[in-house]
Scaffold this active site. Structure first.
Site, PDB file in Angstrom:
ATOM      1  N   SER A  30      -9.806  -0.241   7.147  1.00 51.31           N
ATOM      2  CA  SER A  30      -9.263  -0.135   5.783  1.00 51.31           C
ATOM      3  C   SER A  30      -8.580  -1.385   5.249  1.00 51.31           C
ATOM      4  O   SER A  30      -8.220  -1.434   4.076  1.00 51.31           O
ATOM      5  CB  SER A  30      -8.290   1.038   5.695  1.00 51.31           C
ATOM      6  OG  SER A  30      -8.982   2.251   5.778  1.00 51.31           O
ATOM      7  N   SER A  40      -9.821   2.294   3.002  1.00 53.75           N
ATOM      8  CA  SER A  40      -8.933   2.960   2.071  1.00 53.75           C
ATOM      9  C   SER A  40      -8.059   2.001   1.250  1.00 53.75           C
ATOM     10  O   SER A  40      -7.569   2.377   0.196  1.00 53.75           O
ATOM     11  CB  SER A  40      -8.020   3.910   2.835  1.00 53.75           C
ATOM     12  OG  SER A  40      -7.143   3.187   3.701  1.00 53.75           O
ATOM     13  N   LYS A  66       0.841  -1.196   0.000  1.00 52.03           N
ATOM     14  CA  LYS A  66       0.000   0.000   0.000  1.00 52.03           C
ATOM     15  C   LYS A  66       0.878   1.249   0.000  1.00 52.03           C
ATOM     16  O   LYS A  66       1.889   1.298   0.694  1.00 52.03           O
ATOM     17  CB  LYS A  66      -0.912  -0.029   1.237  1.00 52.03           C
ATOM     18  CG  LYS A  66      -2.007   1.022   1.241  1.00 52.03           C
ATOM     19  CD  LYS A  66      -2.886   0.864   2.480  1.00 52.03           C
ATOM     20  CE  LYS A  66      -3.999   1.890   2.544  1.00 52.03           C
ATOM     21  NZ  LYS A  66      -4.813   1.740   3.772  1.00 52.03           N
TER      22      LYS A  66
END
Lengths: 98, 509
Positions: B181, B157, B82
């Site tokens: 997330s 997210s 990420k």
């Protein structure tokens, strides 16, 4: 319920150092009111005598031995700088002219 | 092993690599080819590092050929990271314009661990700006898409990390979970994701959103793969003062055993029923019944203060975020722009203009909300009150775990919604995290595992498992037992039912 005026939002934005445009200010007033109404429900919770909790792990004074370890070189630390000069960050003026 | 390398599990790949049936370069190249074919449609990646990944793979192959017996069991298994984790020499944007083009001079500790294990990093995955969102629609670089239906969101997210594994562009990915997330994106894409115990994985090099809530963790397609990655990245780090000084729980062994016999499973009354889509609730109820068949006992637990969790979270998070994001000051790194029409502007004027130009709407909203919640005169009514609610929620968990070994709920209230559907309704977007937020507030571990497809829309649903702090292994025991029962029922993994994606080649034709 609390409502934030346009002036309030402008003041908060200046505290947060964000130069919001007029259009952004207009839009954000209404949006923030909706959110504030929703989060204000924390005031209805039965919190009398409850200790605040700031962190899942109650830690104090985490220390380590005072030993020199490898760290970033000046060049590495400056590698993302918008402007650098003589191995230092170069910034716009920080004082008013008069 | 599966004939298509990109369809194989990380465990199968590690096994085949160890037996020299395939090379790390082959595995990495297969994923790079898949990325070239489908990422135009899915948009999981913000940056692909073909050169670096192949170089890392080649090194693993060389070491293996030379008989190096210190190679990690996961050596040669590629991974996507990420874009909120710093990667030396690779762009790290956090989905924000303010960090466009920034190349960190250091690696996050978990990235150091991935590199030490010989896991080639394929690239950096998309996310809502600074991890603020539940859909990736707040990414400054455009949303990622759900591989089950490209018109729908992949969660957020970490929608880049969920879609990247659901579209077979990587077998494993790193996520971060501040309010859900990792878990919510896993639920809506039919994948697995774990938020470890707070402090279980180092936060050094994780660009902070809310420091008391943030936790990095593993994303994968199976429970065992998730455990294998958890074991690589977990553990004490002297560079993170909140890192737990204890061994990583035995997550791999728990996933392999998949044993829930005699375990007490608590269904949280407040996290079921009203507000949950019918098909989400149905698949949850069926999954709980399967756990009972596997030997678990079910009890209902009451967590009355969970009704205030969302409100407390959306005060605590913006408060911490407004402080953490103050470092983006246009002085040391990141975007610097001057204000229009002001000759020789001051540092403050440049800072304010840069933050206005570099931050997106959601980030500005939350910074201003946090600034308000922390301002004198309002502190007690908002931030102070939210901290007391946080204590109440932790106490609810303490009572619940006296009655049950783990707690379960649906992970997200709905299946994946359409891109754009909730973008203009801030509170509707925030409600996606209603079931996942309590774990972050209390610092306990949580996992989402696929529970099926909702009958009404054919989209994936997820079941959330929660355990006491440092009992992460229980998540894997329950997750693996449920996965085993569901695979038996379905005749294979859920993702086998996902539609074929349009590839770059077929699009041209």
């Amino acid at each position: 319920m609390s409502t934030l005026s346009r002036d309030d939002v402008a003041h908060l934005a200046s505290l947060a150092r964000i130069a919001l445009s007029d259009a952004e200010l207009d839009r954000m007033c209404g949006e923030l009111d909706v959110i504030l109404d929703a989060v204000a429900t924390v005031q209805q919770a039965p919190t009398e005598g409850v200790e605040p909790m700031s962190h899942p792990m109650p830690l104090t004074n985490v220390t380590r031995p005072d030993e020199v370890k490898p760290s970033l070189t000046a060049g590495e630390a400056l590698s993302g700088a918008p402007e650098a000069e003589s191995d230092r960050f170069s910034v716009p003026r920080i004082l008013d002219e008069d | 092993m599966n004939h298509d390398i990109t369809r194989a599990s990380a465990a199968e790949l590690a096994d085949a690599l160890g037996r020299k049936e395939i090379s790390a370069v082959e595995v990495t190249q297969a994923h790079l080819d898949r990325i070239a074919a489908v990422d135009g449609a899915v948009h999981s990646y913000l940056h692909v590092d073909a050169h670096g990944a192949l170089e890392a793979a080649r090194e693993v192959d060389d070491r293996r050929a030379a008989g190096d017996d210190e190679l990690h069991v996961m050596a040669g298994v590629p991974i996507a990271v990420k874009d909120v984790m710093t990667t030396k020499g690779l762009p790290t944007t956090c989905g924000s314009r303010i960090l466009e083009g920034w190349i960190p001079p250091y690696d996050a500790t978990l990235v150091t661990k991935l590199r030490a294990a010989g896991m080639p990093i394929l690239g950096k995955t998309n996310m809502d700006e600074f991890a603020m969102g539940s859909s990736t629609e707040h990414s400054a670089y455009g949303p990622s898409r759900n591989p089950w239906d490209l018109d729908r969101i992949p969660g957020g997210s970490g929608g880049g990390s969920s879609s990247v594994i659901a579209s077979f562009q990587a077998p494993l990915a790193i996520g971060t979970d501040t309010g859900g997330s990792i878990r919510q994106p896993a639920a809506v894409t039919g994948t697995v994701g774990t938020k470890p115990t707070y402090g279980g994985v180092s936060r050094y090099g994780l660009v902070a959103l809310a420091s008391s809530l943030d936790q990095a963790g593993p994303c994968a397609r199976t429970v065992l793969d998730t455990a294998l990655l958890h074991a690589v990245i977990g553990g004490y780090d002297p560079r993170d003062s909140t890192s737990i000084h204890a061994p990583v729980p035995q997550v791999v062994r728990a996933a392999q055993r998949a044993d829930v016999s005699g375990m007490r499973i608590g269904v949280v009354k407040q996290l079921t029923g009203e507000g949950y889509q019918a098909g989400v609730q149905q698949r949850f109820d069926e999954a709980v019944a399967l756990l009972v068949d596997a030997g678990a006992q079910v009890v209902e637990v009451d967590c009355p203060n969970f009704q205030y969790a969302l409100a407390a979270y959306y005060l605590i998070l913006p408060s911490e975020a407004s402080s953490n994001l103050a470092k983006f000051d246009a002085m040391r790194y990141g975007l610097r722009v001057g204000p229009d029409g002001i000759p020789d502007p001051s540092a403050e004027q440049v800072m304010a203009a840069s933050r206005d130009a570099g931050f997106g709407d959601e980030v500005k909203r939350r910074i201003i909300l946090g600034t308000y919640a922390l301002s004198s005169g309002y502190y007690d009514a908002y931030y102070g009150q939210a901290q007391k609610v946080r204590r109440l929620i932790a106490q609810d968990f303490d009572r619940a775990f006296a009655q049950a070994d783990v707690l379960v709920s649906p992970t997200a209230p709905t299946t994946a919604f359409r891109v754009g559907e909730k973008l203009d309704d801030v509170m509707a977007m925030y409600l996606n995290d209603v079931a996942t937020i309590p774990a972050n507030l209390a610092g306990i571990p949580g996992m989402s595992v696929p529970s099926g497809l909702a009958p009404e829309d054919g989209l994936p649903t997820g079941l959330q498992i929660l355990a006491p702090a440092m009992a992460d292994d229980r998540l894997y025991a329950v997750g693996a037992a449920l996965e085993r029962a569901l695979h038996a029922k379905w005749g294979g993994p859920l993702l086998a039912n996902a539609p074929e994606l349009p590839t770059a080649a077929t699009k041209e034709a």
